[in-house]
Scaffold this motif. Structure first.
Motif, PDB file in Angstrom:
ATOM      1  N   PHE B 540       0.847  -1.191   0.053  1.00  0.00           N
ATOM      2  CA  PHE B 540       0.113   0.145   0.080  1.00  0.00           C
ATOM      3  C   PHE B 540       0.787   1.461  -0.047  1.00  0.00           C
ATOM      4  CE2 PHE B 540      -2.794  -3.159   2.016  1.00  0.00           C
ATOM      5  CZ  PHE B 540      -3.919  -2.944   1.261  1.00  0.00           C
ATOM      6  N   PHE B 587      -8.627  -3.950   5.411  1.00  0.00           N
ATOM      7  CA  PHE B 587      -8.645  -4.655   3.828  1.00  0.00           C
ATOM      8  C   PHE B 587      -8.882  -5.928   4.048  1.00  0.00           C
ATOM      9  CE2 PHE B 587      -6.633  -0.435   2.929  1.00  0.00           C
ATOM     10  CZ  PHE B 587      -7.434  -0.148   1.771  1.00  0.00           C
ATOM     11  N   ILE B 628      -8.011   4.560 -10.561  1.00  0.00           N
ATOM     12  CA  ILE B 628      -8.745   3.417 -10.861  1.00  0.00           C
ATOM     13  C   ILE B 628     -10.325   3.738 -10.600  1.00  0.00           C
ATOM     14  CG2 ILE B 628      -7.212   1.683 -10.213  1.00  0.00           C
ATOM     15  CD1 ILE B 628      -8.611   1.094  -7.580  1.00  0.00           C
ATOM     16  N   GLU B 640     -16.954  -2.251  -4.290  1.00  0.00           N
ATOM     17  CA  GLU B 640     -16.765  -1.214  -3.563  1.00  0.00           C
ATOM     18  C   GLU B 640     -15.577  -0.886  -2.812  1.00  0.00           C
ATOM     19  OE1 GLU B 640     -20.961   0.162  -2.208  1.00  0.00           O
ATOM     20  OE2 GLU B 640     -21.139  -2.073  -2.330  1.00  0.00           O
ATOM     21  N   ILE B 641     -14.158  -0.790  -3.545  1.00  0.00           N
ATOM     22  CA  ILE B 641     -13.168  -0.491  -2.575  1.00  0.00           C
ATOM     23  C   ILE B 641     -12.864   0.932  -2.909  1.00  0.00           C
ATOM     24  CG2 ILE B 641     -11.982  -2.754  -2.544  1.00  0.00           C
ATOM     25  CD1 ILE B 641     -10.503  -2.052  -5.108  1.00  0.00           C
ATOM     26  N   GLU B 643     -11.785   2.957  -0.547  1.00  0.00           N
ATOM     27  CA  GLU B 643     -10.451   3.106   0.319  1.00  0.00           C
ATOM     28  C   GLU B 643      -9.199   3.561  -0.900  1.00  0.00           C
ATOM     29  OE1 GLU B 643     -12.502   0.855   0.733  1.00  0.00           O
ATOM     30  OE2 GLU B 643     -13.129   0.923   2.869  1.00  0.00           O
ATOM     31  N   ILE B 644      -9.313   2.828  -1.850  1.00  0.00           N
ATOM     32  CA  ILE B 644      -8.251   2.965  -2.858  1.00  0.00           C
ATOM     33  C   ILE B 644      -8.152   4.123  -3.940  1.00  0.00           C
ATOM     34  CG2 ILE B 644      -6.720   1.545  -4.518  1.00  0.00           C
ATOM     35  CD1 ILE B 644      -7.275  -0.868  -2.656  1.00  0.00           C
ATOM     36  N   VAL B 647      -3.689   3.209  -8.412  1.00  0.00           N
ATOM     37  CA  VAL B 647      -2.526   2.150  -8.261  1.00  0.00           C
ATOM     38  C   VAL B 647      -1.228   2.665  -9.068  1.00  0.00           C
ATOM     39  CG1 VAL B 647      -1.902  -0.048  -9.060  1.00  0.00           C
ATOM     40  CG2 VAL B 647      -4.319   0.307  -8.555  1.00  0.00           C
ATOM     41  N   GLN B 657      -0.967  -0.026  -4.047  1.00  0.00           N
ATOM     42  CA  GLN B 657      -2.509   0.675  -4.150  1.00  0.00           C
ATOM     43  C   GLN B 657      -2.197   1.817  -2.927  1.00  0.00           C
ATOM     44  OE1 GLN B 657      -4.946  -2.686  -3.371  1.00  0.00           O
ATOM     45  NE2 GLN B 657      -3.384  -3.880  -4.499  1.00  0.00           N
TER      46      GLN B 657
END
Lengths: 148, 667
Positions: B540, B587, B628, B640-641, B643-644, B647, B657
């Motif tokens: 990360f 995560f 992304i 539904e990510i 938080e990122i 990349v 990420q």
């Protein structure tokens, strides 16, 4: 057809050409027009992404572009591929769907075949756009836009 | 008519240029109002109106061309000293500017002007402008006669029948020919009146004798609706001006020279326009180059260690140093290409302030500084609305009426200062007024009556905490709702807009003295320095600029500052209690690393601090972030990510990420 080994970059422009692969007794195909590139699964390093949907393997770096990879078989709700699984001739087919590049991991690649467009038939399968005829068989053509 | 498609580079160029030209006129008018009449300004406005007309004609936007034409005529009489530029006139010009803006907007939205053209106000405006200039200058364009037609060749151009707006086509023909050679004259020449009748028999072009006829013919035929192009031999000219049967009698004296057919495009000769996509592509390429450079440097280091005496390795090392320098310079320049000066947004404010001041009857002095500060292209659009909103608020609620100010012993004229300056890898914009400030006691009453907070909780709040309420949806302390603001919609939107582009907004106020909003924006979102963290198999990245401290704690120290409840953890950092989360939990990763020490990163997001427990800190690297966003969402491929943020490709080719800290905690 029997060659088994895929010609990686040849003939991809051909409008009637599809990439055929077999999974669970069914023959599928992806239209070559939608394919940007085919890479060997064992040649790339996939970075897993936590907490994604089932079937999403992660990302890989395709010459500077970050491409998400989806496991076709896992999407079909059977066994999922693990990142270390390199037993079979797995390939990542990078497709261009509505401007987004996505990698689809498939195995059992049969090769590139030429389709007889006059014999194309509709299908009920929501994941497929049509049944296309080639070399004496029908293939389910994936409707990638609907499927992804 | 064509709808403007901003994806199309030609349309985009037209749109951007016209917008800039309209803005130029506006700025000049305001300048005249501010510091008085200036002939140079009028010249400038005239040129702008002329260009707007010219390009509108090429785009076949007749309505736009007509309005620009009216303005141009108005500027002509002002320039010639036949009309005094009164407040009434400047007002009219500004209304004209608004009209142009509306037309241009319409071109983008539908490309259909009929609705606007039926608008009575619109017609009235055109009429008013026309009567303003025609009263003084009866429309009698001075006819200049070309003294000598020797040395010209004549080209007759005939158009398709039923062609509408031939005048437009004539203009295009002239422009096209002007690319090759100078057009000395054209007949009929009144094509600015846009009457189709006049061109029924085609037009006659007069160009230099030595010009290449075939080339001219070819260029004319690149246009559509051309029926025929014929060269009229000089012999015919001598034969009593009888030129062509279809043209009828044409006497030389009727011909008026047109000196400049070039579409005068207001383009700074020292700059080029480049599409967003190209700039983005460039940045991506430079990003890749930077990665390759890192790899190259790494290999060279290893070679140098292994073959210390090899001359070629030595040379490789030298060349690597040079490439590293070039690459970083290239990167800097490319990134700066994405930056746009804030003046683009700031320049719109004087006009707005003038309007609101007029509507509210307040006297306002607006001072703007730091318009040359630049921010990322993608942010400039996002910052415009919040900024105008804050300025509007400042006038409407902040600045008191002139009488009240006099009674308070303040100068009658209220002051609004807008300034931008470069801070620590960010741009700081301040909007300050010397108005009444915000009455915190009113916020308290409002918050309590609206049950936004309980009486017990209220006791612990600081002044700053109370001020935060004004950013809450539906919260307004305005005593009365005015047309401009006070409905309690706004500051929450301002804040969310700014948060969206990773910015922050702060407020300071002194009751009775004034209010100052401070907006902080990151310089660029494309390249960042990130701290790399490894959790299990995943790497990360956390933006370094957001990190306040990295703490290593043994179990005892951890227990002394950490407060755990079954649902959450907090740690005490300096004087604050801040929420503690772990990447493993968020995560859902099992890293399996057991360590005596806990590593906690304290970071600040836009509006709060957050502590993140991580397994392993790997290092720091400058990365290009690939968004992304298009892959994330309930129905998108990745799910539904949120938080990122994106990349990044690291120096060794692997991926990291990048975490969006503001999304780690959802309250």
């Amino acid at each position: 057809m029997q060659s088994g080994e895929l010609r990686d970059e040849a003939d991809i422009e051909d409008a009637n050409c599809v990439l055929a692969f077999q999974f669970d007794q069914t023959q599928f195909c992806i239209a070559c027009a939608e394919i940007a590139e085919v890479v060997r699964f064992k040649d790339v390093t996939i970075q897993s992404v936590p907490r994604t949907k089932t079937g999403v393997l992660g990302f890989f770096n395709l010459r500077g572009d970050v491409i998400p990879v989806i496991d076709f078989e896992a999407m079909w709700k059977t066994h999922a591929t693990t990142l270390s699984d390199q037993r079979r001739h797995k390939r990542i087919v990078v497709v261009n769907v509505n401007g987004i590049q996505v990698g689809v991991l498939i195995s059992g690649v049969l090769g590139l075949v030429s389709v007889d467009l006059s014999k194309t038939q509709p299908t009920d399968d929501i994941a497929c756009s049509a049944l296309v005829y080639a070399e004496g068989k029908y293939f389910k053509q994936l409707d990638l836009a609907a499927w992804l | 008519m064509v709808k403007l498609n901003l994806e199309d580079s030609y349309h985009f160029m037209y749109w951007e240029e016209t917008k800039a030209q309209i803005a130029n006129i506006e700025a000049e008018v305001l300048m005249i109002e501010e510091i008085g009449f200036d002939l140079e300004s009028i010249h400038h406005m005239f040129r702008m109106a002329h260009s707007i007309k010219g390009s509108a004609v090429t785009m076949e936007y007749k309505a736009l061309a007509l309005l620009a034409h009216e303005l141009e005529s108005l500027f002509t009489v002002i320039r010639d000293g036949k009309l005094v530029c009164t407040h009434e006139i400047t007002q009219m010009i500004l209304e004209g500017v608004d009209g142009l803006k509306r037309l241009l907007d319409q071109a983008v939205h539908t490309g259909d002007f009929s609705e606007l053209l039926d608008d009575l106000d619109f017609k009235a405006l055109e009429n008013r402008i026309r009567s303003a200039y025609s009263k003084i200058a009866p429309v009698s364009p001075s006819i200049e006669v070309v003294p000598n037609y020797e040395g010209t060749q004549k080209i007759h151009v005939k158009f398709q029948e039923d062609l509408e707006m031939i005048a437009v086509k004539v203009f295009l023909v002239c422009s096209a020919v002007a690319e090759i050679t100078k057009v000395i004259a054209v007949y009929p020449n009144e094509f600015e009146t846009l009457e189709d009748e006049a061109f029924k028999d085609g037009i006659m072009l007069y160009v230099d004798e030595i010009a290449d006829y075939e080339a001219i013919k070819a260029v004319i035929f690149t246009l559509t609706d051309i029926l025929a192009v014929n060269k009229v031999e000089p012999a015919d000219l001598s034969g009593g001006y009888e030129v062509d049967e279809s043209l009828g009698q044409l006497s030389v004296s009727q011909v008026t020279p047109r000196r400049d057919f070039k579409l005068s495009v207001a383009m700074d000769i020292n700059s080029v326009r480049i599409s967003n996509q190209k700039v983005n592509r460039l940045i991506n390429l430079v990003g890749e180059l930077t990665l390759d450079k890192e790899t190259l440097l790494d290999i060279t280091r290893q070679l140098k260690a292994a073959y210390r005496r090899d001359r070629n390795v030595q040379r490789l090392d030298d060349i690597c140093d040079s490439i590293a320098l070039l690459a970083s310079e290239l990167q800097e320049i490319t990134l700066s290409a994405r930056l746009i000066p804030l003046s683009i947004v700031f320049d719109k404010l004087p006009r707005m302030v003038r309007g609101i001041a007029q509507d509210t009857g307040k006297k306002i002095k607006l001072e703007i500084m730091g318009g040359d500060q630049s921010i990322d292209r993608s942010m400039i659009e996002e910052i415009a609305d919040p900024l105008t909103h804050l300025v509007r608020n400042a006038i409407d609620h902040g600045i008191e009426s002139a009488e009240k100010r006099r009674a308070l012993g303040k100068p009658e004229e209220g002051k609004i200062n807008i300034s931008a300056r470069q801070g620590d890898s960010q741009v700081v914009i301040e909007i300050a007024d010397d108005g009444g400030g915000i009455d915190i006691s009113r916020i308290k009453v409002k918050a309590l009556t609206q049950n936004l907070i309980s009486v017990e909780e209220a006791e612990h709040l600081t002044e700053n905490d109370w001020l935060e309420f004004i950013f809450k949806p539906g919260f307004s302390t305005a005593a009365e709702v005015t047309e401009l603001s006070g409905r309690g919609v706004g500051l929450d939107v301002v804040k969310s807009n700014i948060t969206m582009i990773n910015g922050a907004i702060d407020i300071q106020t002194i009751f009775g003295k004034g209010t100052c909003f401070t907006i902080k924006l990151p310089l660029t979102m494309a390249i960042m320095n990130v701290l790399l963290i490894s959790e299990g198999n995943t790497i990360f990245g956390i933006p370094s600029s957001q990190i306040l401290e990295i703490i290593r704690l043994n179990q005892l120290e951890y227990q002394s500052i950490c407060y755990e409840t079954p649902y959450s953890r907090m740690i005490k950092w300096e004087e604050d209690m801040i929420p503690l989360v772990s990447l493993e939990d968020i995560f859902e990763i099992k890293s399996g690393i057991q360590s005596k020490h806990r590593k906690i990163i304290v970071a600040s997001t836009v509006d709060r601090k957050i502590a993140i427990e991580v397994s392993q800190v790997v290092g720091e690297q400058e990365v290009v972030i690939k968004s992304i966003k298009h892959l994330v969402g309930a129905n998108a491929i990745l799910g539904e990510i949120y938080e990122i943020l994106g990349v990044s490709i690291l120096g060794n080719g692997s991926l990291a990420q990048i975490i969006d800290l503001s999304k780690l905690i959802r309250f």
